[in-house]
Enzyme design. Structure first.
Site, PDB file in Angstrom:
ATOM      1  N   ASP A 212       0.842  -1.195   0.000  1.00 27.60           N
ATOM      2  CA  ASP A 212       0.000   0.000   0.000  1.00 27.60           C
ATOM      3  C   ASP A 212       0.878   1.246   0.000  1.00 27.60           C
ATOM      4  O   ASP A 212       1.886   1.289  -0.718  1.00 27.60           O
ATOM      5  CB  ASP A 212      -0.944  -0.029   1.209  1.00 27.60           C
ATOM      6  CG  ASP A 212      -2.330   0.495   0.860  1.00 27.60           C
ATOM      7  OD1 ASP A 212      -2.463   1.720   0.690  1.00 27.60           O
ATOM      8  OD2 ASP A 212      -3.265  -0.315   0.744  1.00 27.60           O
ATOM      9  N   HIS A 243      -3.785   5.708   3.549  1.00 25.45           N
ATOM     10  CA  HIS A 243      -4.486   4.483   3.182  1.00 25.45           C
ATOM     11  C   HIS A 243      -3.791   3.243   3.726  1.00 25.45           C
ATOM     12  O   HIS A 243      -4.441   2.334   4.265  1.00 25.45           O
ATOM     13  CB  HIS A 243      -4.625   4.397   1.667  1.00 25.45           C
ATOM     14  CG  HIS A 243      -5.656   3.403   1.223  1.00 25.45           C
ATOM     15  ND1 HIS A 243      -5.362   2.077   0.974  1.00 25.45           N
ATOM     16  CD2 HIS A 243      -6.986   3.530   1.002  1.00 25.45           C
ATOM     17  CE1 HIS A 243      -6.462   1.439   0.610  1.00 25.45           C
ATOM     18  NE2 HIS A 243      -7.453   2.291   0.613  1.00 25.45           N
ATOM     19  N   SER A 409     -11.710  -1.941  -0.931  1.00 30.23           N
ATOM     20  CA  SER A 409     -10.334  -1.895  -0.437  1.00 30.23           C
ATOM     21  C   SER A 409     -10.308  -1.839   1.076  1.00 30.23           C
ATOM     22  O   SER A 409      -9.248  -1.982   1.694  1.00 30.23           O
ATOM     23  CB  SER A 409      -9.602  -0.678  -1.018  1.00 30.23           C
ATOM     24  OG  SER A 409     -10.261   0.512  -0.668  1.00 30.23           O
TER      25      SER A 409
END
Length: 1038
Positions: A212, A243, A409
């Site tokens: 990520d 994120h 996600s």
């Protein structure tokens, strides 16, 4: 000068004029590239057959490549100390072809691919520009990537509004969402994680790789950050977007407000995205290799996109799972559209995760199946595998505190955290013997809770159930299984689309594509063909042919059932039940003497009805559909600016699924043809339905369709799309990540090919791009980027409306139009009778396609089928006021032409290919050229019908035809690397040229000289003809 020399000199000048015209009409790439283009190099991934140290690969290339103009790119990252199977090189465009020729001869080189870039949109506060790789019709930097997770109440409110208007998300509102937001529990408690924590299972000694945006080393929410690695071009390990930190928090956070599932999991943070949210294939390949070398247990990848033909990436995923790393990935945020699965979650060896809300409704954003790898010749696999809560999930902020996010996600790390917790259940010494990507998926899908309401392509096996999967793993013994393990036609809506249309004799095979999960080993073998075991006598009416993976690797394979009802079942009505069994074996594990063996069982319960009448049967042409990837197939509606590719499959059960349901509600039986038009018997169908097709047609197909309509009475319904070369040229763009030009392969539909198909009926489409609203038969309709009809036979019925033409030439005319001028009416809908058959054509398919539909025209489709099937004529559609008393006519040389600067055979199933009936056609013609066109000479009884002549049978030779064959003007640019490497549309293809004075003046002068000389020769020949008689006649025939 002699007469003979005059003749040949005239021919020479004519040939020279054509050569000059051709030469000037096809400019070289260097002539057509914009003058401000400065890019002269391109990065390529060179893959090798073996893992070797970096310096070994470098020496090998330097000692074997004699050409200059390429450079080795040094990759300084943690993987550099390990052997690798690829190199990254920079190649100058001027020496690209020479470089490819040389490297293609090297024995140790596997292949070469463009180093593709990823672009993700995540956590953007600017919601107008949120997510995805396209904005306002232009591609952003990076490889095509779909939109990612989104944040908090503003986005939730927007989703709520979209949800309330979508029939696939039932009884959900913004108000309900806010109530849940206010009183929701921890997501961990929703799955009972506390029960396993109480037993001492917390993810201990489980190595979790999070691919990520990174994480901060001193983040207070994590107690076990083992390693952070950076794979990007930026010099930081920190997460500056949030994120990656959020995903890690869902998996292993310890903050009381946003607990993770496995707090003691060892976190390995792989920073593979920059702060600009960009990544490259080469970064992923190095990071994947490092994950393999450091023996990761689980890997979460909350990314995805439509490009399942990025082979370096896809094959590296296979290698990851083959090394016993359990991969979990988000299925995509492109819902509620069907056919929108993201890669790599759509791969069978990956656990693909969809999203639901706290009311167990499928989230509107969650992508739907089926997989589209197999289209148009087969049928997609079941995906997602499972669903998990993905709306308003709490997770960690960048530095401290918690926040909520939504998206698949987010659902993906929910499942990844569950997987880490389950891995820790198995004692560490025996983990690798029991746990693998297949056994973990078996535990998850077999333990999942099937939700009431969503179908299989929305929910997969259902909502993940941590405690049930725990019970399965406690007593797990290595075995193989089939997923899904049941196909039940009586279980609606879960078994949609199969439960919506029963089987019957004489139909095209119904294909069901199941996945083989082999928990016994990374490689397995199918021992002998599968077997059908009917549970009663009626089950013998079912004939099943199987296609399957003889070798199962890594961990998974496929089993496709091609099902037909036998002839003697033409009048049968009822259910057929039984089992399909499959024997799978794997090599013996360490310490075992015998091979591992397992018998897989697939339960079938099928509904069968008597063969419906011809007037109720419709055949859908899937064979001539082309989608992205591998080619740049542009979108059908040019009004859609944030999704420029046609990638949803164009199948009855993907983006045309609502149309399919509408036809079933109207009593029609709709079958799919994934083979050429020679591969079906027209006497069994009322109408051939051709919608939004991009491919070419074999000459035999054109001839057979003419015969089918005129002599056999087949109805034909065509829904076309826009096609305009100038507009396609404008849509061409330079991608800065692949450093190459992307050129549309065709328009929304392949109008030149359709015109060839319709030429025997005197019908043709034009190149306008029409937009506007109109009213017909009391229905309001939107014409969205449709085309016009320019040829239609006298006596037909044609409807015309006043629209704006948004094509390049049309836009110019619109600008020049004054206020007192009126727009000319454009023909868009036509009906006519041809021999025994009936034809209807319409210039737009957007009203049938649920992807970007403005208004639907299912009502019009039903009225069209009433006409083509049974000659039922709606009084409005067949009003005398729209009847043609003179034909619509356009000269053939004014019809839309094919692009000559695109190697269309690269993407086509027709151009340069052999005509053959595939495994989605009737069993009796598999591997043949289909049904012949000649007068039938022998009889063959088809299921449920009287004796029917089928002539010479199969593989019959087609006779000569006076039908004009397709005019293939595609130019082969000589770049053989297109077929060798997967960068299929990244070549420097020039723009389609504009015809200007310098293009035609010189050829015209030369042609005029040739014509004058030819006329002089013919005048001189007249007296000689009187003398030589028949001899001169033979010469004239030359």
């Amino acid at each position: 000068m002699t007469i003979t020399s005059t003749f040949f000199l005239s021919i020479f000048f004519l040939s020279l004029s054509l050569s000059l015209y051709h030469f000037q009409f096809h400019p070289s790439p260097s002539q057509t590239l914009p003058s401000n283009t400065t890019t002269t190099t391109q990065n390529y991934v060179v893959r090798f057959f073996q893992y070797k140290p970096h310096h070994h690969h470098r020496r090998y290339l330097q000692s074997n490549l004699r050409s200059d103009g390429w450079e080795w790119i040094e990759r300084r990252n943690p993987a550099s100390k390990y052997p690798t199977d690829f190199a990254l090189v920079s190649v100058q465009d001027s020496v690209k072809n020479v470089f490819f020729r040389e490297i293609g001869k090297l024995e140790l080189v596997k292949d070469v691919h463009v180093d593709m870039g990823y672009k993700r949109g995540l956590l953007n506060k600017d919601h107008k520009n949120k997510g995805g790789s396209f904005h306002d019709g232009m591609k952003r930097p990076g490889k095509i990537f779909t939109k990612m997770s989104f944040s908090d109440e503003e986005e939730m409110e927007g989703e709520g509004k979209r949800r309330s208007s979508c029939s696939t998300n039932r009884n959900v509102s913004v108000r309900l969402g806010r109530e849940l937001l206010g009183k929701r529990a921890q997501v961990t408690s929703m799955f009972g994680a506390e029960d396993l924590w109480a037993k001492g299972y917390t993810g201990t000694k489980v190595k979790m790789a999070i691919f990520d945006t990174g994480i901060r080393a001193d983040h207070p929410h994590f107690r076990n950050i083992k390693e952070r690695t950076n794979w990007t071009s930026e010099n930081t390990l920190n997460d500056n977007l949030g994120h990656g930190t959020f995903v890690a928090g869902v998996i292993a956070g310890v903050d009381a407000e946003c607990l993770g599932f496995a707090p003691d999991t060892e976190i390995y943070a792989f920073r593979v995205f920059t702060d600009a949210q960009v990544s490259y294939t080469s970064w992923f390949l190095d990071a994947f290799n490092y994950a393999i070398a450091t023996n990761m247990d689980v890997l979460n990848l909350s990314i995805g996109g439509p490009d399942y033909l990025d082979l370096p990436f896809v094959e590296k995923i296979w290698e990851i799972t083959a090394n016993n790393i359990i991969m979990v990935s988000a299925i995509g945020n492109d819902g509620p559209l069907y056919g929108t699965l993201n890669n790599p979650a759509d791969q069978s060896d990956v656990i693909g995760v969809g999203g639901i809300d706290y009311s167990d409704h499928i989230a509107s954003f969650s992508s739907r199946g089926m997989s589209t790898w197999e289209l148009p010749h087969g049928y997609g696999r079941l995906k997602p595998d499972i669903v998990a809560y993905g709306r308003d999930i709490m997770g960690s902020k960048i530095s401290t505190g918690c926040k909520s996010l939504s998206g698949t996600s987010v659902a993906s790390p929910v499942v990844a955290g569950i997987v880490c917790l389950l891995v820790s259940v198995i004692p560490e010494p025996s983990r690798k013997d029991i746990l693998n990507p297949a056994s973990m998926k078996q535990a998850l899908v077999e333990g999942a809770v099937k939700l009431s309401g969503p179908n299989m392509f929305e929910q997969g096996a259902g909502r993940v159930d941590l405690l049930e999967s725990y019970e399965i793993l406690k007593s797990y013994k290595p075995r193989a299984s089939i997923f899904p393990s049941v196909l039940d036609y009586t279980d609606c809506p879960y078994s949609w689309p199969f439960c919506r249309q029963p089987l019957y004799a004489g139909s095209m095979p119904v294909i069901f594509n199941a996945t083989i999960l082999n928990g016994m080993g990374v490689i397995g073998y199918v021992e002998g063909p599968p077997t059908w075991h009917p549970s009663n006598e009626e089950g013998n009416l079912l004939s099943i042919h199987f296609t399957y993976s003889e070798v199962i690797w890594p961990w998974t394979g496929y089993l496709a059932l091609h099902m037909q009802i036998k002839e003697e079942g033409a009048q049968y009505s009822g259910n057929i039940e039984g089992n399909v069994t499959l024997r799978v074996s794997s090599p013996a594990a360490q310490g075992e003497e015998d091979r591992r063996r397992s018998i897989c069982v697939l339960q079938l319960k099928l509904k069968v009805v008597p063969t419906p009448p011809r007037a109720k049967r419709v055949l859908w042409d899937q064979f001539h559909s082309i989608k992205y990837p591998p080619g740049y197939i542009p979108r059908d509606s040019l009004d859609v600016r944030n999704d420029i590719l046609d990638w949803h499959g164009d199948h009855l059960h993907t983006n045309f699924h609502i149309m399919f349901n509408s036809l079933r509600d109207a009593g029609y039986y709709v079958e799919t043809l994934g083979s050429p038009l020679t591969c079906f018997d027209a006497r069994q169908y009322g109408t051939l339905l051709m919608v939004d097709l991009e491919d070419e047609y074999f000459p035999e197909e054109i001839e057979k369709l003419r015969d089918d309509v005129i002599n056999t009475g087949l109805g034909l319904a065509v829904f076309a799309e826009w096609y305009n070369v100038d507009t396609m040229v404008k849509m061409r763009f330079f991608d800065d990540n692949t450093r190459s030009w992307w050129t549309p392969v065709t328009g929304g539909a392949n109008i030149p090919a359709l015109n060839d198909l319709l030429a025997p009926f005197g019908i043709a489409f034009g190149d306008k791009i029409l937009n506007g609203d109109f009213s017909l038969s009391g229905e309001q309709n939107r014409y969205a980027s449709g085309t016009d009809i320019v040829k239609f036979p006298r006596g037909g019925y044609v409807h015309m409306f006043s629209f704006l033409d948004s094509s390049e030439s049309g836009a110019t005319q619109n600008v020049l139009m004054t206020s007192d001028m009126t727009k000319a009416d454009s023909p868009i809908l036509g009906f006519t009778v041809m021999g025994k058959g009936r034809i209807a054509v319409y210039g737009d398919s957007n009203c049938l396609d649920s992807s970007h539909m403005v208004t639907n025209c299912y009502w019009l489709l039903r009225k069209i089928l009433d006409f083509t099937n049974e000659d039922v004529r709606d009084p409005v559609l067949f009003s005398s006021s729209v009847k043609l008393h003179t034909s619509l006519y356009e000269d053939d040389n004014q019809l839309p032409s094919r692009r000559s600067d695109v190697n269309f055979s690269t993407y086509s199933a027709v151009a340069g290919k052999e005509l053959i009936c595939r495994t989605d056609s009737r069993f009796e013609i598999w591997g043949t050229k289909g049904y012949n066109l000649q007068v039938r000479g022998r009889n063959r009884r088809l299921p449920g019908y009287p004796v029917i002549d089928l002539g010479k049978g199969f593989n019959a030779t087609f006779g000569n035809s006076n039908i004009r064959p397709p005019k293939f003007t595609m130019r082969n640019n000589g770049d053989s690397m297109r077929k060798t490497y997967m960068g299929l549309f990244y070549g420097d293809e020039p723009d389609a040229p504009m015809l200007v004075g310098s293009h035609w003046l010189v050829p015209a002068v030369v042609a005029a000289i040739g014509i004058l000389l030819l006329c002089f020769w013919r005048i001189r020949q007249k007296p000689r003809r009187r003398k030589k008689g028949s001899a001169s006649g033979r010469l004239a025939n030359l």
